[in-house]
Design a protein around this motif. Structure first.
Motif, PDB file in Angstrom:
ATOM      1  N   PHE A  87      80.946 -23.031 -37.447  1.00  0.00           N
ATOM      2  CA  PHE A  87      80.820 -22.272 -36.347  1.00  0.00           C
ATOM      3  C   PHE A  87      80.225 -20.927 -36.362  1.00  0.00           C
ATOM      4  O   PHE A  87      80.678 -20.486 -37.625  1.00  0.00           O
ATOM      5  N   PRO A  88      79.460 -20.171 -35.511  1.00  0.00           N
ATOM      6  CA  PRO A  88      79.120 -20.472 -34.337  1.00  0.00           C
ATOM      7  C   PRO A  88      77.940 -21.782 -34.189  1.00  0.00           C
ATOM      8  O   PRO A  88      77.576 -22.253 -33.170  1.00  0.00           O
ATOM      9  N   GLY A  89      77.093 -21.822 -35.467  1.00  0.00           N
ATOM     10  CA  GLY A  89      76.034 -22.584 -35.630  1.00  0.00           C
ATOM     11  C   GLY A  89      75.125 -22.543 -34.216  1.00  0.00           C
ATOM     12  O   GLY A  89      74.762 -21.548 -33.893  1.00  0.00           O
ATOM     13  N   PRO A  90      74.962 -23.693 -33.426  1.00  0.00           N
ATOM     14  CA  PRO A  90      74.066 -23.912 -32.383  1.00  0.00           C
ATOM     15  C   PRO A  90      74.425 -23.003 -31.469  1.00  0.00           C
ATOM     16  O   PRO A  90      73.735 -22.772 -30.432  1.00  0.00           O
ATOM     17  N   TYR A  91      75.739 -22.587 -31.361  1.00  0.00           N
ATOM     18  CA  TYR A  91      76.247 -21.856 -30.253  1.00  0.00           C
ATOM     19  C   TYR A  91      76.142 -20.214 -30.458  1.00  0.00           C
ATOM     20  O   TYR A  91      76.777 -19.704 -29.746  1.00  0.00           O
ATOM     21  N   SER A  92      75.357 -19.812 -31.598  1.00  0.00           N
ATOM     22  CA  SER A  92      75.188 -18.438 -31.805  1.00  0.00           C
ATOM     23  C   SER A  92      75.174 -17.401 -30.772  1.00  0.00           C
ATOM     24  O   SER A  92      75.816 -16.453 -30.701  1.00  0.00           O
ATOM     25  N   SER A  93      73.991 -17.730 -30.248  1.00  0.00           N
ATOM     26  CA  SER A  93      73.869 -16.843 -29.091  1.00  0.00           C
ATOM     27  C   SER A  93      74.932 -16.633 -27.942  1.00  0.00           C
ATOM     28  O   SER A  93      75.250 -15.592 -27.697  1.00  0.00           O
ATOM     29  N   TYR A  94      75.461 -17.780 -27.634  1.00  0.00           N
ATOM     30  CA  TYR A  94      76.769 -17.786 -26.588  1.00  0.00           C
ATOM     31  C   TYR A  94      77.820 -17.070 -27.271  1.00  0.00           C
ATOM     32  O   TYR A  94      78.447 -16.361 -26.474  1.00  0.00           O
ATOM     33  N   VAL A  95      78.215 -17.652 -28.444  1.00  0.00           N
ATOM     34  CA  VAL A  95      79.293 -16.787 -29.065  1.00  0.00           C
ATOM     35  C   VAL A  95      78.882 -15.120 -29.152  1.00  0.00           C
ATOM     36  O   VAL A  95      79.909 -14.680 -28.730  1.00  0.00           O
ATOM     37  N   GLU A  96      77.983 -14.743 -29.672  1.00  0.00           N
ATOM     38  CA  GLU A  96      77.515 -13.453 -29.566  1.00  0.00           C
ATOM     39  C   GLU A  96      77.868 -12.736 -28.151  1.00  0.00           C
ATOM     40  O   GLU A  96      78.323 -11.501 -28.203  1.00  0.00           O
ATOM     41  N   GLU A  97      77.476 -13.115 -27.416  1.00  0.00           N
ATOM     42  CA  GLU A  97      77.377 -12.796 -25.992  1.00  0.00           C
ATOM     43  C   GLU A  97      78.960 -12.775 -25.427  1.00  0.00           C
ATOM     44  O   GLU A  97      79.399 -11.698 -24.992  1.00  0.00           O
ATOM     45  N   LYS A  98      79.641 -13.930 -25.720  1.00  0.00           N
ATOM     46  CA  LYS A  98      81.009 -13.907 -25.430  1.00  0.00           C
ATOM     47  C   LYS A  98      82.071 -13.129 -26.148  1.00  0.00           C
ATOM     48  O   LYS A  98      82.968 -12.332 -25.540  1.00  0.00           O
ATOM     49  N   ILE A  99      82.109 -13.151 -27.321  1.00  0.00           N
ATOM     50  CA  ILE A  99      83.016 -12.407 -28.092  1.00  0.00           C
ATOM     51  C   ILE A  99      82.648 -11.649 -29.284  1.00  0.00           C
ATOM     52  O   ILE A  99      83.352 -10.884 -29.617  1.00  0.00           O
ATOM     53  N   GLY A 100      81.286 -11.514 -29.508  1.00  0.00           N
ATOM     54  CA  GLY A 100      80.775 -10.541 -30.066  1.00  0.00           C
ATOM     55  C   GLY A 100      81.088 -10.569 -31.522  1.00  0.00           C
ATOM     56  O   GLY A 100      81.689 -11.333 -32.018  1.00  0.00           O
ATOM     57  N   LEU A 101      80.504  -9.669 -32.294  1.00  0.00           N
ATOM     58  CA  LEU A 101      80.871  -9.617 -33.529  1.00  0.00           C
ATOM     59  C   LEU A 101      82.221  -9.097 -33.941  1.00  0.00           C
ATOM     60  O   LEU A 101      82.739  -9.728 -35.034  1.00  0.00           O
ATOM     61  N   ASP A 102      82.711  -8.402 -33.194  1.00  0.00           N
ATOM     62  CA  ASP A 102      84.101  -7.725 -33.323  1.00  0.00           C
ATOM     63  C   ASP A 102      85.227  -9.111 -33.182  1.00  0.00           C
ATOM     64  O   ASP A 102      86.157  -9.315 -33.910  1.00  0.00           O
ATOM     65  N   GLY A 103      84.822 -10.244 -32.332  1.00  0.00           N
ATOM     66  CA  GLY A 103      85.426 -11.402 -32.212  1.00  0.00           C
ATOM     67  C   GLY A 103      85.531 -12.220 -33.493  1.00  0.00           C
ATOM     68  O   GLY A 103      86.329 -12.551 -33.946  1.00  0.00           O
ATOM     69  N   ILE A 104      84.171 -12.335 -33.999  1.00  0.00           N
ATOM     70  CA  ILE A 104      84.113 -12.966 -35.344  1.00  0.00           C
ATOM     71  C   ILE A 104      84.796 -12.297 -36.327  1.00  0.00           C
ATOM     72  O   ILE A 104      85.562 -12.999 -37.197  1.00  0.00           O
ATOM     73  N   LEU A 105      84.718 -10.948 -36.213  1.00  0.00           N
ATOM     74  CA  LEU A 105      85.446 -10.144 -37.404  1.00  0.00           C
ATOM     75  C   LEU A 105      87.081 -10.587 -37.265  1.00  0.00           C
ATOM     76  O   LEU A 105      87.648 -10.565 -38.401  1.00  0.00           O
TER      77      LEU A 105
END
Ligand code: IMP
Length: 197
Positions: A87-105
């Protein structure tokens, strides 16, 4: 050759122009009725299937415009984080838009396995055949954002081939020399102009 780049990202078009112009190839953005068309994306764990599906849709749209002097180019990329099962793989742009880098961190908070890789797939349709070129950039997810350059996940991604700086702290040239997209584009360049022996 006229290379028609299927992307809504103008930055990628100018990046590709810089690479292909010295070989005498003109790069233009793929537009339909003056607009960047919408593509449906298949639900898939891999970016290759998404790339091929976009190429098939683009070919239906351009039809006879792809003559022997033209080629169609589609590129898709994503960030695959090991401890998150890719994850987020093919959903990278969607995940970036929804939870952002802070969400991943915050999802990665306390996680010891920080291995991740960017992957890029290029589909290049020329003379009736689609050729696939792949690139990857191995690295790790930092514990905080660093740097102002690049885009997307660059501020949290530290390539293994760099000196500990995130992609956002590298110059554009430094990033291109080790990036997933740079690797895939270089394979395409070698296909178009194989190095002489
Ligand atoms: P695309 O398919 O190349 O447009 O990439 C999809 C998404 O993956 C982007 O919206 C970014 O979130 C992420 N991504 C792809 N390549 C990169 C990169 O080189 N740096 C940072 N993020 C990237």
């Amino acid at each position: 050759m006229r290379i028609i780049f299927v992307t809504s990202n103008r930055g990628k078009v100018s990046e590709a122009r810089g690479i292909f112009a010295p070989l005498g190839h003109a790069v233009e953005q793929f537009l339909k009725d003056g607009l960047t068309p919408e593509f449906s994306e298949p639900q898939s764990d891999g970016i290759e299937e998404v790339t091929i599906s976009k190429m098939e849709q683009a070919l239906m749209m351009v039809g006879r415009e792809v003559d022997e002097n033209s080629a169609l180019l589609v590129e898709d990329a994503g960030l695959f984080i090991d401890s998150l099962g890719g994850f987020p793989g093919p959903y990278s742009s969607y995940v970036e838009e929804k939870i952002g880098l802070d969400g991943i961190l915050s999802i990665m908070n306390g996680e010891e396995n920080r291995y991740a890789e960017f992957r890029a797939v290029i589909a290049f349709h020329y003379l009736g055949q689609t050729h696939i070129f792949r690139g990857k950039c191995e690295g790790s997810i930092d514990v905080e954002k660093k740097g102002e350059g690049g885009f997307g996940y660059d501020p949290i991604f530290v390539p293994s081939d760099s000196d500990g700086r995130t992609c956002a702290e590298l110059t554009a040239e430094e990033k291109s020399s080790i990036s997933h997209r740079g690797m895939a584009l270089n394979k395409l360049l070698e296909f178009l102009a194989p190095p002489s022996m």
